[in-house]
Structures are given as C-alpha cells and as structure tokens.
Design an enzyme around this catalytic site. Structure first.
Site, PDB file in Angstrom:
ATOM      1  N   SER A   1       0.852  -1.201   0.000  1.00 30.84           N
ATOM      2  CA  SER A   1       0.000   0.000   0.000  1.00 30.84           C
ATOM      3  C   SER A   1       0.881   1.242   0.000  1.00 30.84           C
ATOM      4  O   SER A   1       1.873   1.312   0.720  1.00 30.84           O
ATOM      5  CB  SER A   1      -0.898   0.001   1.244  1.00 30.84           C
ATOM      6  OG  SER A   1      -1.760  -1.108   1.240  1.00 30.84           O
TER       7      SER A   1
ATOM      8  N   GLY B   1      -0.551   4.599   0.189  1.00 28.96           N
ATOM      9  CA  GLY B   1      -1.388   5.747   0.508  1.00 28.96           C
ATOM     10  C   GLY B   1      -2.143   6.258  -0.706  1.00 28.96           C
ATOM     11  O   GLY B   1      -2.716   5.488  -1.484  1.00 28.96           O
TER      12      GLY B   1
ATOM     13  N   GLY C   1      -1.775   4.738  -4.309  1.00 27.88           N
ATOM     14  CA  GLY C   1      -2.303   3.433  -4.688  1.00 27.88           C
ATOM     15  C   GLY C   1      -1.476   2.279  -4.171  1.00 27.88           C
ATOM     16  O   GLY C   1      -1.033   2.277  -3.022  1.00 27.88           O
TER      17      GLY C   1
ATOM     18  N   GLY D   1      -6.343   0.334   4.235  1.00 33.61           N
ATOM     19  CA  GLY D   1      -5.548  -0.885   4.061  1.00 33.61           C
ATOM     20  C   GLY D   1      -6.334  -2.139   4.390  1.00 33.61           C
ATOM     21  O   GLY D   1      -6.135  -3.191   3.773  1.00 33.61           O
ATOM     22  N   ASP D   2      -7.235  -2.047   5.360  1.00 35.25           N
ATOM     23  CA  ASP D   2      -8.066  -3.202   5.723  1.00 35.25           C
ATOM     24  C   ASP D   2      -9.072  -3.519   4.618  1.00 35.25           C
ATOM     25  O   ASP D   2      -9.355  -4.689   4.339  1.00 35.25           O
ATOM     26  CB  ASP D   2      -8.792  -2.931   7.039  1.00 35.25           C
ATOM     27  CG  ASP D   2      -7.823  -2.591   8.162  1.00 35.25           C
ATOM     28  OD1 ASP D   2      -6.700  -3.127   8.157  1.00 35.25           O
ATOM     29  OD2 ASP D   2      -8.189  -1.773   9.034  1.00 35.25           O
TER      30      ASP D   2
END
Length: 290
Positions: free
Chosen positions: A198, A200, A203, A229-230
C-alpha cells in the site's frame, strides 16, 4: 469462509474535530465507538460485500465485553478466545486526515497463547483464506503469525503487519504479504513471494510470478484513511480465494480502499463510490522496484 485473525483487538474510538492542533484544547464535534482492530475491519468490509467471514483473535476484560457486544449488535460472526487482560482502545482524531493513538494491548500469557493456537487450528479447518492483521500484543513472540501460518492447513494466507512480526512472517511463506511502503522499508527485506504494498494516495504496487504492477486511484481523496488498508486486504482475500488475475485483484483492492477513505470510520466503505471507482482505477505493468 474467510477467517480474519486480530491478535491485538481494539475498541475503536473516533473523535471528529475541525482542526487538530498540538498543545491545544479541542472541542470534539462527534464521537463514535465500536469494535475494531485490523482483522475486525477486514471482516466488516467482507460482510458488507456479502462474503462469508468469521473474526477471531484474543479478547478480554471490560473493554473486550464492549467489543463483543458491538460485534453482536452489528451481526458480525465472531469466535474470539478469552484472555485475562483487558482489550486495548485505539483513538483516532479526524480533521481532514486522521491521527491515531494505539494503546499497546494486554499482556498475553503463554498458556493463553497455547490455547488460542488450538482454537485457531479448529477454526482454520473451515477457512479458504485466513487474513492475519495488525500488531502483536505484549507477551506474544515475534513469530506468532508465522506459527499460525503453519497451523492454517490448506487455507491460503495473507499477512498485514509490521516490524519484527512482518520479518518473521516472511520466512513462513504466506500466500501474500500486504504491508505498506513504510512497513516494508523498515524491515529491510526483499520478499520473493507474492507481495502487495500500500502506498497511501498513490495506490498500490504488487509483485508476483516475476512480474510487477502499479495501480492508482482515479482521484485525490480526503477523509479518514485509517481503514483503507483493511478494505484492500478484504478485496485481496476474495481475489486470492477466487484465483483472480493480479491486475483484476489490484483494481478491486485500490477501488475498495479508496471508497473506504470516504467513510468516517474504519471497517466501512462507500459502496456507490466503490462501484464508480472500479472502472477508473489505473493498472499497468512496471519494472519491479524490489
């Protein structure tokens, strides 16, 4: 069924403020409180997509009771193992971004860890994918996730963690590693297996089968990125279960994580935005940076 594991469960408390300023008194505009921890957030997103999911991990004390009560109210399937310590709280202060204060979590005793391993082994028998998410509470060894990967049987595994736990998990060869760019850099490792990083607002990047891809969201977004992120991990779990092509998996993960930024609390997504973003996410093959 997709099983999520949250060893350092939390009660998430979110404060909305106009502007967060250091060393100042703030008037909180709104307070929200609900069960959290990265794996719980993954299960919430999966359930909202109509996917079968079960959340497990370690839970204890009065705060743990509040977490269980909230999960029951939300109708989210869970099977947490009870420990003697009190589940932690995680406080997020949101203005036009998010600032997070994470408590360390309860001390987990060796006997409790041993009992959880047996509990996890039973649950994993019914899982097609297991998602291991978040930090480790005090008392657990750095190789806790690596140990559980070895107990997952035939289930595919995703690890989303940081620090020594991430380094130890690499050696256990999970089906997919999903750190963020900072977490990967801090380990100093160059994983050879499937990897999604990830980045931020920029992308994600992925590496698998000797190839690399970059996926970018369709627009610059402001909001609460805490659960982005989850949401991505939820999308990747479905893709891993279904054997989706990596380009498709990345597009779905970036669209879903972007839609999560637009919601006020972690574990939720803006489904209209998700559908809109799906056709607009840019995915291209790039030279491998690792």
């Amino acid at each position: 069924m997709i099983l999520t594991v949250t060893l350092n469960l939390a009660l998430d408390v979110t404060y909305d403020v106009a502007t967060l300023t250091r060393h100042a008194t703030h008037r909180v505009q709104r307070v929200r409180q609900r069960a959290g921890g990265k794996g719980v957030n993954v299960s919430r997103v999966l359930a909202s997509l109509g996917q079968e999911t079960l959340a497990t991990g370690l839970c204890g004390g009065p705060t743990g009771d509040l977490v269980r009560k909230d999960l029951h109210k939300a109708g989210l399937s869970h099977a947490f193992h009870t420990i003697s310590g009190d589940t932690r709280r995680a406080v997020t202060v949101v203005d036009d971004d998010a600032t997070v204060f994470n408590e360390p979590g309860p001390l987990v005793h060796p006997a409790e860890w041993s009992l959880f391993q047996a509990h996890f082994t039973r649950l994993a028998r019914s899982a097609s994918v297991v998602v291991f998410s978040g930090s480790l509470p005090p008392g657990l060894p750095d190789d806790a996730y690596a140990t559980l990967i070895g107990l997952a049987g035939g289930a595919k595994t995703i690890v989303d963690t940081s620090g020594p736990a991430l380094g130890a998990a690499v050696a256990a060869a999970p089906s997919l590693l999903k750190p963020n760019a900072r977490e990967l850099a801090e380990t100093g490792l160059s994983p050879a297996g499937p990897l999604v990083v990830s980045r931020g607002g920029e992308g994600m990047r992925a590496m698998a089968d000797g190839r690399c891809w970059e996926a970018r969201p369709p627009e610059v977004l402001t909001g609460n990125p805490t659960g982005a992120g989850d949401a991505a991990a939820a999308a990747l779990a479905v893709a891993l279960r279904d054997g989706s092509p990596w380009e498709e998996a990345l597009r779905d993960a970036v669209a879903l994580s972007a839609a999560a930024v637009l919601t006020p609390v972690a574990g939720a997504v803006d489904h209209a935005a998700y559908r809109r973003f799906l056709s607009k996410v840019s995915v291209k093959e790039v030279p491998c940076p690792w």
